[in-house]
Design a protein around this motif. Sequence first.
Motif, PDB file in Angstrom:
ATOM      1  N   GLN A 205       0.823  -1.213   0.000  1.00 25.10           N
ATOM      2  CA  GLN A 205       0.000   0.000   0.000  1.00 25.10           C
ATOM      3  C   GLN A 205       0.856   1.262   0.000  1.00 25.10           C
ATOM      4  N   VAL A 206       1.812   1.327   0.914  1.00 24.08           N
ATOM      5  CA  VAL A 206       2.616   2.547   1.046  1.00 24.08           C
ATOM      6  C   VAL A 206       3.405   2.820  -0.231  1.00 24.08           C
ATOM      7  N   ILE A 209       1.045   3.976  -3.053  1.00 25.66           N
ATOM      8  CA  ILE A 209       0.573   5.350  -2.844  1.00 25.66           C
ATOM      9  C   ILE A 209       1.652   6.335  -3.285  1.00 25.66           C
ATOM     10  N   ARG A 213       1.498   8.809  -6.708  1.00 24.85           N
ATOM     11  CA  ARG A 213       1.563  10.255  -6.465  1.00 24.85           C
ATOM     12  C   ARG A 213       2.819  10.874  -7.099  1.00 24.85           C
ATOM     13  N   ASP A 289      -1.533   3.007  10.339  1.00 27.40           N
ATOM     14  CA  ASP A 289      -1.926   4.286   9.741  1.00 27.40           C
ATOM     15  C   ASP A 289      -1.193   4.456   8.401  1.00 27.40           C
ATOM     16  N   ILE A 291      -1.959   6.039   5.541  1.00 27.40           N
ATOM     17  CA  ILE A 291      -1.884   7.362   4.917  1.00 27.40           C
ATOM     18  C   ILE A 291      -0.821   8.216   5.596  1.00 27.40           C
ATOM     19  N   ASP A 292      -0.766   8.203   6.914  1.00 30.35           N
ATOM     20  CA  ASP A 292       0.267   8.975   7.609  1.00 30.35           C
ATOM     21  C   ASP A 292       1.660   8.456   7.253  1.00 30.35           C
ATOM     22  N   ALA A 294       2.585   7.021   4.376  1.00 27.36           N
ATOM     23  CA  ALA A 294       2.920   7.485   3.027  1.00 27.36           C
ATOM     24  C   ALA A 294       3.218   8.987   3.005  1.00 27.36           C
ATOM     25  N   LYS A 295       2.425   9.761   3.736  1.00 28.19           N
ATOM     26  CA  LYS A 295       2.659  11.213   3.789  1.00 28.19           C
ATOM     27  C   LYS A 295       4.024  11.518   4.398  1.00 28.19           C
TER      28      LYS A 295
END
Length: 349
Positions: A205-206, A209, A213, A289, A291-292, A294-295
């Motif tokens: 997933q990471v 993502i 992007r 988490d 999304i955090d 990946a961000k």
Amino acid sequence: MTIYYLCPEHDTPAGGIRVIYQHVDILNRNGIAAYVVHNNPGFRVSWFENETSIVYWRNSPIERIRGKLKRRFYPDQVVELHIKGGKQATIGANDILVIPELYGPDLAWEYGKGIKKVILNQGCYLTFNGYSLNKKRLITPYHDPDTIATLVNSKNGEDYLKHVFPDLTLHRFRLSIDPNIFYFQAEKKKQLCFSRIKNQQDAMQVINILKFRGALEDFDIVPFINLPQTEVAKTFRDSAIFLSFGYPEGFGLPAAEAMASGCIVIGFHGGGGREFFDPKFSYPIEQGDIIDFAKTVEFVIKNYQQHPEKMLEKGRLAAEFIRNTYSLEIEEKEIVSAWQTILAKFNSD
């Protein structure tokens, strides 16, 4: 009196197995006789260099039947364990058997009734593997009269076991990161690495993502699996970033080894790694988490591109912390101290 460490038989990289070999080496270096115990004659872990003392089970079907009958009809007698390769033919009442936590609720009963045991708990979140949901079944080696102590490898594991078993005789030791293998390197490639053994779904997933992007820019992705220790160390030294996808675990050696090599470590501490995932030089992410995670990777990559010297300093701080906190000398001192206390009680009983 001899100490025997029962060891799983996997010839692929696993930090817990290396720790068992290290314990035996440390004890022998300090005048305390010790062996690793393997099942298959001639087996020896080959993914790191070692000359560790090893013995092997003489565990024939007849001997297993005899042991079961003896436990059933003569419950007060010691069930000796037959071995070959050492100075003795059996493990008996004058010896101590060290057993990993993952062998389940009956490990004290199944391995040498009447022989004193120490549990080596390197993965507190595996403590109850094989247990029952039946609230009346309270069988556990931690309450067995043959169990005289437990060794644990992290503050998190210590807190876990103390909460479950408040009266447990518990000795915490720190693991070591070998500075001759895992050491700081300032010259880094624009690459992020991670182990493919753990939590592949989250890793997928990471990475995707970031990929979709366009965040990876000119960073290479270096996943690795089942590499010899020296090759893992080289991957860490070359990499600017290490991604930690560890699920709940007792300590989390790969992340600590990556820090020792100067990587910027981003990801899950898994519980056990909480003690060294310092935000001053790493980027801890709450478990799951995505999304955090990946961000944060995207943020670190941008900062690395714009201010490489600041990010390199974080890697240097991480390496210094690991070197000072998880040294070979500290590990040896704590293991020897724990065993001196255990043996003093063993000899006084």
